[in-house]
Design a protein around this motif. Structure first.
Motif, PDB file in Angstrom:
ATOM      1  N   UNK A 467     -63.064 -35.978  37.827  1.00  0.00           N
ATOM      2  CA  UNK A 467     -62.846 -37.110  37.080  1.00  0.00           C
ATOM      3  C   UNK A 467     -63.057 -36.431  35.598  1.00  0.00           C
ATOM      4  N   UNK A 468     -62.225 -36.918  34.470  1.00  0.00           N
ATOM      5  CA  UNK A 468     -62.235 -36.517  33.099  1.00  0.00           C
ATOM      6  C   UNK A 468     -62.645 -37.569  32.148  1.00  0.00           C
ATOM      7  N   UNK A 469     -63.222 -37.476  31.088  1.00  0.00           N
ATOM      8  CA  UNK A 469     -63.256 -38.663  30.146  1.00  0.00           C
ATOM      9  C   UNK A 469     -62.165 -39.629  30.001  1.00  0.00           C
ATOM     10  N   UNK A 470     -62.404 -40.839  30.079  1.00  0.00           N
ATOM     11  CA  UNK A 470     -61.248 -41.832  29.966  1.00  0.00           C
ATOM     12  C   UNK A 470     -61.861 -42.688  29.188  1.00  0.00           C
ATOM     13  N   UNK A 471     -60.979 -43.877  29.215  1.00  0.00           N
ATOM     14  CA  UNK A 471     -61.277 -44.772  27.761  1.00  0.00           C
ATOM     15  C   UNK A 471     -60.860 -46.205  28.319  1.00  0.00           C
ATOM     16  N   UNK A 508     -64.793 -48.308  24.929  1.00  0.00           N
ATOM     17  CA  UNK A 508     -65.968 -47.178  25.072  1.00  0.00           C
ATOM     18  C   UNK A 508     -65.490 -45.984  26.185  1.00  0.00           C
ATOM     19  N   UNK A 509     -66.103 -45.245  26.512  1.00  0.00           N
ATOM     20  CA  UNK A 509     -65.724 -43.948  27.380  1.00  0.00           C
ATOM     21  C   UNK A 509     -65.931 -44.632  28.855  1.00  0.00           C
ATOM     22  N   UNK A 510     -65.134 -43.929  29.481  1.00  0.00           N
ATOM     23  CA  UNK A 510     -65.271 -43.905  31.060  1.00  0.00           C
ATOM     24  C   UNK A 510     -65.416 -42.486  31.721  1.00  0.00           C
ATOM     25  N   UNK A 511     -66.491 -42.279  32.889  1.00  0.00           N
ATOM     26  CA  UNK A 511     -66.526 -41.098  33.268  1.00  0.00           C
ATOM     27  C   UNK A 511     -66.877 -40.123  32.266  1.00  0.00           C
ATOM     28  N   UNK A 512     -67.880 -40.318  31.438  1.00  0.00           N
ATOM     29  CA  UNK A 512     -68.117 -39.528  30.352  1.00  0.00           C
ATOM     30  C   UNK A 512     -69.092 -38.344  30.820  1.00  0.00           C
ATOM     31  N   UNK A 513     -68.964 -36.920  30.860  1.00  0.00           N
ATOM     32  CA  UNK A 513     -69.688 -35.976  31.288  1.00  0.00           C
ATOM     33  C   UNK A 513     -71.030 -36.212  31.034  1.00  0.00           C
ATOM     34  N   UNK A 514     -72.207 -35.642  31.966  1.00  0.00           N
ATOM     35  CA  UNK A 514     -73.625 -35.940  31.718  1.00  0.00           C
ATOM     36  C   UNK A 514     -74.039 -35.464  30.636  1.00  0.00           C
ATOM     37  N   UNK A 515     -73.587 -34.207  30.221  1.00  0.00           N
ATOM     38  CA  UNK A 515     -73.939 -33.548  28.974  1.00  0.00           C
ATOM     39  C   UNK A 515     -73.880 -34.441  27.713  1.00  0.00           C
ATOM     40  N   UNK A 516     -72.977 -35.442  27.647  1.00  0.00           N
ATOM     41  CA  UNK A 516     -72.692 -36.050  26.490  1.00  0.00           C
ATOM     42  C   UNK A 516     -73.112 -37.579  26.816  1.00  0.00           C
ATOM     43  N   UNK A 517     -73.970 -37.881  27.895  1.00  0.00           N
ATOM     44  CA  UNK A 517     -74.342 -39.414  28.012  1.00  0.00           C
ATOM     45  C   UNK A 517     -75.253 -39.796  26.926  1.00  0.00           C
ATOM     46  N   UNK A 518     -75.914 -38.867  26.245  1.00  0.00           N
ATOM     47  CA  UNK A 518     -76.820 -39.507  25.315  1.00  0.00           C
ATOM     48  C   UNK A 518     -76.216 -39.701  23.842  1.00  0.00           C
ATOM     49  N   UNK A 519     -74.842 -39.120  23.753  1.00  0.00           N
ATOM     50  CA  UNK A 519     -74.241 -39.911  22.543  1.00  0.00           C
ATOM     51  C   UNK A 519     -73.583 -41.047  22.769  1.00  0.00           C
ATOM     52  N   UNK A 557     -56.711 -49.900  13.845  1.00  0.00           N
ATOM     53  CA  UNK A 557     -57.511 -48.655  14.402  1.00  0.00           C
ATOM     54  C   UNK A 557     -57.826 -48.750  15.848  1.00  0.00           C
ATOM     55  N   UNK A 558     -58.500 -47.737  16.353  1.00  0.00           N
ATOM     56  CA  UNK A 558     -58.836 -47.828  17.829  1.00  0.00           C
ATOM     57  C   UNK A 558     -59.913 -46.726  17.978  1.00  0.00           C
ATOM     58  N   UNK A 559     -59.952 -46.560  19.467  1.00  0.00           N
ATOM     59  CA  UNK A 559     -60.703 -45.351  19.898  1.00  0.00           C
ATOM     60  C   UNK A 559     -59.731 -44.335  20.789  1.00  0.00           C
ATOM     61  N   UNK A 560     -60.252 -43.181  20.646  1.00  0.00           N
ATOM     62  CA  UNK A 560     -59.391 -42.324  21.461  1.00  0.00           C
ATOM     63  C   UNK A 560     -60.432 -41.199  21.930  1.00  0.00           C
ATOM     64  N   UNK A 561     -59.906 -40.372  23.135  1.00  0.00           N
ATOM     65  CA  UNK A 561     -60.874 -39.270  23.586  1.00  0.00           C
ATOM     66  C   UNK A 561     -60.095 -37.966  23.011  1.00  0.00           C
ATOM     67  N   UNK A 562     -61.093 -37.370  22.153  1.00  0.00           N
ATOM     68  CA  UNK A 562     -60.610 -35.992  21.633  1.00  0.00           C
ATOM     69  C   UNK A 562     -61.667 -35.118  21.885  1.00  0.00           C
ATOM     70  N   UNK A 563     -61.147 -33.951  22.413  1.00  0.00           N
ATOM     71  CA  UNK A 563     -61.934 -32.604  22.696  1.00  0.00           C
ATOM     72  C   UNK A 563     -63.657 -33.344  23.509  1.00  0.00           C
TER      73      UNK A 563
END
Length: 782
Positions: A467-471, A508-519, A557-563
C-alpha cells in the motif's frame, strides 16, 4: 401533405375572423408546449383560443418572434403539428386533432434541378436553463441536433463530438478516463483529484465533479449542446472552459416504438470490432405515462503490439451499458421524469506506443489495463404556471475506476503502480425561470452538492505490491444563483447575473507511511466564492446579432498526495471577456467569437519527483482565443460546414516550484490545446422514387501542435496531424445499411495523452490515432 393541409385550413379559417385576426401585432413566443404557446398568443393577439385535450397541450412548438397578424402567427405555430383550428364563436377558436391521413403518401421522383433549401428552424439553447432562442442568447454555443436544427449528431461517444468541433479537445487515455477542454482552458494530460474544467450533464443531471469524462455512449440522444465558458453563473464550479450537455430522447406516451442497430468493423494493423444497440419505447398509460429503455455494447479491437511480452493488439476495449427513462404526467402542466444509466468500460491494456519504436508498438513489462464503472439515478419534476417554469432535479452518480501503470525501471524488476478511485456525487437543483418575453426574463435557483472520493494506491514489484499513500476527500457545496434579462430597446437585451457558493472541503491521507504518521495528514476548510456575469446583445437586423459578455468561473481547492505527503492546493479562478457575431440567412449561417481569459492560481494534475500523479497550483496564465463556425446550404439536401480555432496561451507567472529558465518559461504554453485547429464537413441527403433515402458525408480535421505538460520533463510535442472520415447510408421504410470509413488515410499522429508517467524520461511515448477502420452497419426502426 396532412400537415400542410392542416396549416392551410387553419390559415383559411382564421382569415374569416375579421379585423382582430388581420391586425399586425408584435409576437414573442418561446419554444415550449402548445398549451403555453396558445395562452401567451391569445393574450398577445386578443383572441380566445382553447385546446381540445391536455394531450395536445404537450405538443412541442418552435419559438415565434416578429410582427405578424393572427393568420400568420397561427399558421406558423401549427405548421408541422397534427392539429387544426376550428371556429367556435366570434373571435374564439379551438385547436383540435387533425383527421388521420387515409390515403398513402406518394413520393415523387427527385428532380435533378437544384432547389433552394428551406429556411433553417429556430435553435433553442436549452442549456441556458431558460430555453432561450439563439437570437436571445449572448454567448458562443454549438448545437448538435439529430432533428436537423444544428450539426448532424453522432451516435457514438465524446470522441466523435471532439472530431466535429474545433474548440473542443480531449485527452486520449481511453474511454472512461479522459479529460475534456473547451476554448484552450486545459491543465494537463494526467488524472488527479483536481476538478474537471468542463461541466458534463445528461439532461439536468451532473455527471462528474473531480472525475474524468465517463464517455457515455450517445445512442438515442436527441441533441448535444456545447456552451463555451466560463459558465460560472449557471453551472458553478468546474465550468471554467464551458459545459457539454447531452439531452436524451424522452419517452413517447402515445405509441409503441423501437429501434435496433448493429455493425462490424475491421481495423488496419489490428483486430476487428463490433457494436450493437436497441431502444424500446412503451406507453404504460396512454398520454399519461411511458417507459423508454436503451441498451448497447461493443468491442473496439486493439491495434498496439507489446514486443517485450510478445503480445499483439493488446489495447482492446469493451463497453456495455444502458439507460431507462420513465415519464409520468401526474397533472396538467406537470411532468415527472425518473431515469437511470449504467455503463462499464474494460480495457485490456493502455492506449499508448513508444515513440522511438516501430509504429504501433511498445515494450512493457506488465499489462496496463483499466476499468471504469458508471452508475446514475436521477429524478426531475417540472411544471408551468402561465409563463413561469419550475424545475427540480436530483441526481446520484457513482463512478469506480481501476488502473495500472508500468513503473519498471530500466533493466529492473517488473514494477507496477495501481490506483483505485471511488467517486460518489449527489446533486440537487431547484429553479424557476421565465423566458425572455414582453421585455424581460428571469432565472432564480438554489443547489446543493456532495462529492466524495476515496483513492487507494499500491506500488512495488508486480507480485508483491504494498500500500502507498492514498486519499479520502469530501466536498459539500451550497449555492444561490440568479440571472435577469431586460430588453432595453427593441433590439437590445442586457443580462446580469451572479452566483454565491459556499464550499466546505475536508479529507485526509490513507495508508500513510509510519515514518510520516507524526505529521498532519488531514485538513478541512470552508471558502466562499461570488461569480458575477454581465452581457449585452444587439439584434442589428433579423438574422444578425452582436454580443459582448463578461463571466467568471472557479474550482475549489482540495487535497492531493505529492512526494508521499498530503498537501493542499488552492482554488483557481478564471475571468473572461468575449465579443461575438452571429449571422443567419436562409442558406447560410456564421458565428465568430474572440475572447480574452485570465486564469489565476491554475490547478493542474502533475507528476511528482517519483513519477506519481499529484495536483498543485502551477501559477497564473492568460489565454487569447478566436473561433469561427459556418454552415452553408447551397441547394436542398446539401450542407457544407466548418469551424476554426486559434489559441495563444501562456503560464505568465509560474510558482516557485515550477520556475525554470526564462527561455523555457517564455515558451511555456498551457498543455493539450493546439494553437490552431480547423474542421470541415460536407453532407448530402436525397429521396428517390419508392421511398428510398440516401445520405453521405465527409469530414476532416486538422489538429495543430501542442505539448504534454508544463515542466521541462514533459515538454514533448503532440498534435500536428489531420484525419478524414467518410460515411454513407441508404435505406427505405426506417431500415438502412451504412458504410463508414474512419481515418481514411491511416494517419498515426500523436494525440493529447500519456501512457505511464513513470517511464516518460527513459522512453518517450505517443498516443496514436486508431488506424484506418471500415465499418458496415444495419439499422431499423419500428
Amino acid at each position: 401533405m396532412r400537415r400542410r393541409l392542416a396549416a392551410l385550413a387553419c390559415a383559411t379559417m382564421l382569415a374569416s375572423t375579421g379585423s382582430a385576426a388581420a391586425a399586425e401585432r408584435t409576437i414573442d413566443l418561446p419554444a415550449g408546449d402548445l398549451g403555453a404557446a396558445v395562452r401567451a398568443l391569445s393574450q398577445q393577439i386578443g383572441l380566445s383560443v382553447g385546446v381540445e385535450s391536455s394531450a395536445l397541450t404537450r405538443l412541442q412548438t418552435p419559438p415565434l418572434r416578429g410582427r405578424m397578424n393572427a393568420n400568420e402567427a397561427f399558421s406558423a405555430l401549427l405548421s408541422g403539428l397534427p392539429v387544426r383550428a376550428v371556429p367556435v364563436g366570434d373571435g374564439a377558436w379551438r385547436i383540435v386533432s387533425a383527421p388521420a391521413q387515409t390515403r398513402p403518401r406518394k413520393v415523387a421522383a427527385r428532380s435533378l434541378t437544384p432547389r433552394r433549401p428551406p429556411p433553417p428552424q429556430p435553435i433553442v439553447v436549452t442549456a441556458s436553463k431558460r430555453d432561450l432562442t439563439l437570437t436571445d442568447f449572448a454567448g458562443s454555443v454549438t448545437v448538435l441536433d439529430a432533428n436537423g436544427t444544428g450539426v448532424t449528431l453522432p451516435a457514438l461517444g465524446t470522441a466523435d463530438i471532439v472530431r466535429r468541433l474545433a474548440t473542443l479537445n480531449s485527452t486520449h487515455g481511453g474511454p472512461g478516463r479522459n479529460k475534456l477542454f473547451i476554448r484552450g482552458i486545459a491543465d494537463s494530460s494526467f488524472l488527479g483529484p483536481t476538478q474537471a474544467t468542463v461541466g458534463q450533464y445528461l439532461g439536468d443531471t451532473r455527471l462528474n465533479y473531480n472525475a474524468p469524462d465517463p464517455d457515455l455512449r450517445l445512442y438515442d440522444v436527441g441533441r448535444v449542446e456545447v456552451l463555451e465558458g466560463p459558465q460560472g453563473t449557471l453551472y458553478g464550479a468546474g465550468s471554467l472552459g464551458g459545459v457539454l450537455r447531452a439531452v436524451p430522447n424522452a419517452p413517447e406516451l402515445d405509441r409503441l416504438s423501437g429501434s435496433v442497430s448493429a455493425g462490424g468493423a475491421v481495423t488496419a494493423h489490428g483486430d476487428p470490432s463490433a457494436d450493437f444497440s436497441g431502444m424500446l419505447d412503451v406507453p404504460l398509460v396512454e398520454s399519461q405515462a411511458g417507459l423508454r429503455v436503451v441498451g448497447y455494447g461493443g468491442v473496439d479491437g486493439g491495434y498496439i503490439d507489446d514486443t517485450l511480452r510478445g503480445l499483439d493488439d493488446v489495447n482492446r476495449v469493451t463497453t456495455y451499458g444502458g439507460r431507462a427513462a420513465l415519464r409520468i404526467l401526474p397533472a396538467e402542466n406537470w411532468t415527472l421524469d425518473i431515469g437511470a444509466a449504467v455503463q462499464t468500460v474494460d480495457a485490456r491494456d493502455s492506449q499508448f506506443a513508444d515513440r522511438d519504436a516501430p509504429p504501433l508498438t511498445r515494450a512493457s513489462a506488465i499489462a496496463q489495463g483499466y476499468s471504469s464503472d458508471f452508475l446514475l439515478a436521477d429524478l426531475k419534476l417540472s411544471g408551468e404556471w402561465d409563463d413561469i417554469r419550475f424545475v427540480s432535479s436530483t441526481g446520484v452518480v457513482r463512478q469506480d475506476r481501476d488502473e495500472t501503470f508500468d513503473a519498471t525501471p530500466l533493466d529492473g524488476t517488473p514494477t507496477a503502480f495501481s490506483q483505485n478511485s471511488e467517486v460518489l456525487l449527489v446533486s440537487t437543483e431547484n429553479r424557476i425561470a421565465r423566458d425572455l418575453a414582453q421585455g424581460y426574463g428571469l432565472l432564480v435557483g438554489a443547489s446543493l452538492l456532495h462529492n466524495e472520493v476515496s483513492t487507494e494506491r499500491d506500488f512495488g514489484p508486480a507480485r508483491t505490491m504494498v500500500a502507498s499513500t492514498g486519499l479520502d476527500s469530501k466536498v459539500d457545496e451550497a449555492t444561490l444563483f440568479g440571472e435577469a434579462s431586460f430588453e432595453l430597446a427593441k433590439r437590445i437585451v442586457v443580462t446580469a447575473g451572479g452566483r454565491v457558493s459556499y464550499t466546505w472541503l475536508s479529507g485526509g491521507g490513507v495508508d500513510v507511511p509510519a515514518q510520516l504518521s507524526s505529521l498532519s495528514t488531514s485538513a478541512s476548510r470552508g471558502e466562499t466564492a461570488f461569480l458575477p456575469s454581465l452581457s449585452a446583445l444587439y439584434r442589428a437586423s433579423d438574422g444578425m446579432e452582436f454580443f459582448v459578455r463578461y463571466q467568471q468561473g472557479f474550482r475549489p481547492g482540495g487535497l492531493a498526495v505529492r512526494d508521499a505527503f498530503v498537501q493542499r492546493f488552492r482554488n483557481d479562478r478564471v475571468e473572461t471577456i468575449e465579443a461575438g457575431l452571429r449571422l443567419r440567412r436562409q442558406a447560410f449561417d456564421l458565428a465568430a467569437t474572440i475572447a480574452h481569459t485570465d486564469w489565476n492560481d491554475i490547478q493542474a494534475d502533475i507528476v511528482d519527483m517519483n513519477g506519481f500523479p499529484a495536483t498543485a497550483n502551477i501559477g497564473d496564465g492568460r489565454i487569447e482565443s478566436f473561433d469561427l463556425k459556418a454552415n452553408w446550404r447551397p441547394v436542398d439536401g446539401l450542407t457544407l460546414g466548418g469551424s476554426l480555432f486559434v489559441n495563444d496561451s501562456k503560464v505568465t507567472e509560474p510558482v516557485q516550484d515550477f520556475v525554470f529558465a526564462k527561455a523555457v518559461a517564455a515558451q511555456n504554453d498551457l498543455p493539450n490545446v493546439p494553437g490552431f485547429g480547423v474542421q470541415g464537413s460536407a453532407r448530402y441527403r436525397a429521396s428517390f422514387n419508392g421511398g428510398w433515402q440516401f445520405e453521405t458525408g465527409a469530414q476532416g480535421r486538422y489538429v495543430g501542435t501542442s505539448r504534454l505538460g508544463v515542466r521541462p520533463l514533459f515538454d514533448a510535442p503532440q498534435g500536428d496531424y489531420a484525419e478524414v472520415d467518410l460515411d454513407m447510408r441508404i435505406g427505405r421504410g426506417g431500415r438502412g445499411v451504412s458504410l463508414t470509413v474512419f481515418n481514411l488515410f491511416d494517419v498515426a499522429g500523436n494525440r493529447f495523452s500519456v501512457g505511464t508517467p513513470f517511464t516518460l524520461g527513459a522512453r518517450p511515448q505517443i498516443t496514436p490515432l486508431r488506424p484506418r477502420t471500415i465499418r458496415i452497419g444495419f439499422d431499423a426502426e419500428f
